[in-house]
Design an enzyme around this catalytic site. Structure first.
Site, short mmCIF file in Angstrom:
data_model
loop_
_atom_site.label_atom_id
_atom_site.label_comp_id
_atom_site.label_asym_id
_atom_site.label_seq_id
_atom_site.Cartn_x
_atom_site.Cartn_y
_atom_site.Cartn_z
N GLU A 178 57.54 10.90 33.58
CA GLU A 178 56.33 10.79 35.14
C GLU A 178 56.17 9.90 35.22
OE1 GLU A 178 53.11 12.94 32.51
OE2 GLU A 178 54.22 14.80 32.60
N ASN A 233 62.69 12.90 33.40
CA ASN A 233 62.06 14.33 32.96
C ASN A 233 60.67 14.15 33.79
OD1 ASN A 233 61.64 16.42 31.86
ND2 ASN A 233 59.87 15.44 30.81
N HIS A 275 56.17 23.32 34.73
CA HIS A 275 54.52 23.44 34.20
C HIS A 275 54.13 23.83 35.21
CE1 HIS A 275 54.36 21.38 30.58
NE2 HIS A 275 54.66 20.75 30.66
N GLU A 305 60.37 21.93 29.97
CA GLU A 305 58.77 22.27 29.50
C GLU A 305 57.55 24.02 29.83
OE1 GLU A 305 56.32 18.42 29.70
OE2 GLU A 305 57.82 16.90 29.67
N ASP A 307 55.66 26.58 31.28
CA ASP A 307 54.84 27.78 30.47
C ASP A 307 54.39 27.82 32.44
OD1 ASP A 307 53.66 25.25 31.71
OD2 ASP A 307 52.88 25.29 28.91
#
Ligand code: XIL
Length: 638
Positions: A178, A233, A275, A305, A307
């Site tokens: 990030e 990432n 996400h 990651e 979700d």
């Protein structure tokens, strides 16, 4: 290790004691054959294994204190290990856990998760080495007064210590997490590593191209663990969100990794965090396009990651219709990944609603398992995705036989003559077939209804079985930048044919030493002067001439035939200069070239053990032209 019998036995090398099958078995160590599966998969893990794509979940174990030891919960642990074959510590490898003070490290939580993974045959993604968040409190104050030179040393030491500690146990690292801001135009995000005070590289002026500290972090990570795949990432880069026609943040990341690839900065892939929610959704075509753009650079993509947050009531539960919408999103994303050859891993962020970072928010319930560890509609849709997606060859379906990393996943360049393993599950022969040298003295180019071509040249096949084919890269690819490998399986009886292709880089030499170990590292396939296998109980002495076997030496001069056995008479040499070191000391190379009675392309290098080495396992490295064999291979010395 694959058994010798399975690969066929062709006896009669110089010593008469060791067979081709023996060395090929070494070559296949570290590449775990996928089990032939005839029944319908019942878990995410079983379905993913049929595709040869790892599926993972973020996992925790008490890294923030007792009471949060998730692995002690048997339902959590069994869901994690039966549904997933990869895990990523959600927190345990972050700075606030791993470096509790300037001078101390804490690897206990990370080690616990790694051990759980190893016990359950799972691979581990490392997360992360450099990020602006979840920093220890001491570091925040340290950064307030530190000089950039001090920050440089601090980050360098941290990466060396953490990636060094987990070396060989983590198959891929999120090196930097990030780093870009969400603002438009995208800039580098403020952080102690970039500009507050930063590590002293780059101007720190907030331009999106000022990526010098990230580059340095990748270089340190490669030094600390040369076999780990290195990822950048981030979130909100996956595709174009909510109907927009472009994504400036992705474009900034793409510009950075393009520059890195062009300048040889070590990077293997980009992590798409994923996400997302029905209200914040990238379009699927744009996601595929972003993966393709990275594929053009030779980079992999991991969904890291995922979700999908949906509105929940006070009990944390979502409506059936929202769960149905969420399930469709899961299916779409996994299908996009399965259909892009460079999307090589899929991971969700948490095992169940209980341990999800979304727990307690107004939008949550984002995972395929609920509070009771029961599958949600998203689970079913993920299972459907494996069925529905068009089968493509994935980049991690091809493994260099001698240089697999611990996960058996290695998207390497191919070299003329080298032995490679292709995972093509689920489309391939149900029973194993072993190639035998025919009347023409060569291995067959059709085996178990499988054929493999590199461009227009058929590849000799050594083995074709459930989920695994072993082939020899034809010499005809020599001198090319890249080659298109086409895999064909003619399904018996039904007149169906499965055909797919993968474009791979070609290296003039990407040599690798066969190992005796599952990891692809450790003791090499090395014979002592008396032709006995070198080992800790049978070491070589200074002055002995040892024989080292491997693959991928590049073209040899003198008319090597694809898939033929090299005759007993040694004639041709590798077409580039060969040097060797043992224990870091230059060792005289007495011979480098084809190995008598072994298949063309298998490499034999005879080296004299230098004097003055300490006794024990010493690293051995062979250099052909500028290409070196993999690190971590050893020879036992008296
Ligand atoms: C989250 C963890 O899951 C939480 O337990 C923690 O409190 C905060 O961080 N992007 C990332 C992850 O890269 O490291 C974050 O993990 C979620 C967002």
């Amino acid at each position: 290790m694959v058994s010798e019998g399975r690969m066929g036995r062709i006896t009669g090398n110089r010593s008469g004691r060791l067979s081709l099958g023996f060395w090929i078995a070494f070559g296949l160590a570290g590449t775990v054959p996928l089990a032939g599966q005839t029944t319908q998969p019942a878990t995410l893990r079983q379905a993913a294994a049929l595709w040869g794509i790892p599926i993972g979940a973020a996992a925790s174990d008490g890294e923030y204190g007792p009471g949060l030891d998730w692995l002690l919960n048997p339902t959590y642990a069994s869901t994690l290990s039966t549904q997933y074959d990869m895990l990523e510590p959600g927190n345990a490898m972050k700075w606030d856990v791993t470096q509790p003070s300037l001078t101390t490290y804490n690897f206990v939580p990370g080690d616990t998760l790694v051990q759980f993974a190893q016990q359950n045959n799972m691979i581990v993604r490392g997360h992360n080495l450099c990020w602006h968040s979840q920093l220890p409190t001491w570091l925040q104050s340290y950064a307030g007064t530190a000089t950039p030179a001090q920050m440089y040393t601090l980050l360098q030491n941290h990466i060396a210590a953490v990636a060094g500690h987990f070396k060989g146990k983590v198959f891929a690292w999120d090196v930097v997490n990030e780093a870009f801001s969400d603002s438009n135009p995208t800039t580098m995000g403020d952080s102690i590593w970039y500009n507050q005070p930063g590590i002293g590289l780059g101007s720190g002026n907030g331009s999106a191209t000022d990526t010098a500290y990230i580059e340095q972090a990748f270089r340190w990570a490669r030094q600390a663990d040369p076999n780990a795949l290195l990822f950048y990432n981030d979130y909100n880069i996956e595709g174009n969100y909510n109907g927009q026609s472009s994504n400036p943040k992705f474009n900034a990341v793409l510009a950075m990794v393009t520059d890195f690839v062009n300048r040889g900065v070590p990077i293997d892939g980009v992590g798409f965090q994923m996400h997302i929610s029905p209200q914040w959704l990238p379009s699927m075509p744009s996601m595929a396009a972003n993966m393709k753009a990275l594929a053009t650079l030779g980079l992999e993509v991991h969904i890291t990651e995922m979700d999908v947050a949906v509105p929940v009531n006070s009990s944390g539960l979502a409506s059936d219709s929202d769960l149905a919408t969420q399930a469709q999103i899961y299916q779409n994303v996994l299908e996009v990944c399965l259909e892009q050859p460079n999307c090589t891993a899929f991971q969700v962020w948490g095992v169940s609603y209980n341990d999800s970072w979304l727990k307690g928010r107004t939008s949550a319930a984002g995972l395929p398992f609920d509070f009771n560890y029961q599958p949600t509609p998203a689970f079913t849709s993920l299972m459907n995705a494996w069925e529905n997606a068009a089968h493509v060859m994935h980049q991690n379906y091809l493994v260099n036989s001698a240089a697999a990393n611990p996960a058996g996943i290695h998207a390497a360049a191919v070299t003329p003559g080298e032995l490679v393993t292709i995972y093509a599950a689920p489309v391939g022969p149900a029973s194993p077939a072993t190639g035998q040298v025919g009347a023409n003295g060569q291995f067959p180019t059709s085996l178990g209804n499988v054929q493999v071509q590199f461009d227009s040249t058929p590849a000799p096949l050594l083995y074709a079985g459930p989920g695994q084919v072993n082939a020899i890269v034809p010499f005809e690819v020599a001198g090319q930048q890249q080659t298109t490998m086409q895999y064909t399986y003619s399904v018996p009886m039904t007149a169906l044919m499965f055909q797919n292709s993968l474009t791979l880089p070609v290296a003039s030499a990407a040599p690798a030493i066969f190992s005796q170990d599952q990891s692809g590292g450790g003791p090499g396939a090395i014979l002592n002067q008396n032709y006995s296998l070198n080992s800790s109980t049978n070491p070589a002495a200074a002055g002995d001439e040892i024989q080292i076997f491997g693959t991928g030496g590049g073209a040899v001069t003198g008319g090597a035939t694809d898939g033929g056995l090299w005759p007993a008479v040694l004639g041709s040499l590798v077409d580039q200069p060969v040097t060797a070191t043992i224990g870091g000391v230059a060792a005289t190379v007495d011979y480098a070239g084809p190995a008598p009675y072994l298949v063309n392309g298998a490499l034999q290098v005879n080296v004299t053990v230098p004097a003055g080495l300490a006794s024990g396992a010493q690293p051995v490295v062979i250099t052909i032209g500028t290409a070196q064999t993999q690190p971590g291979i050893t020879v036992a010395v008296k």
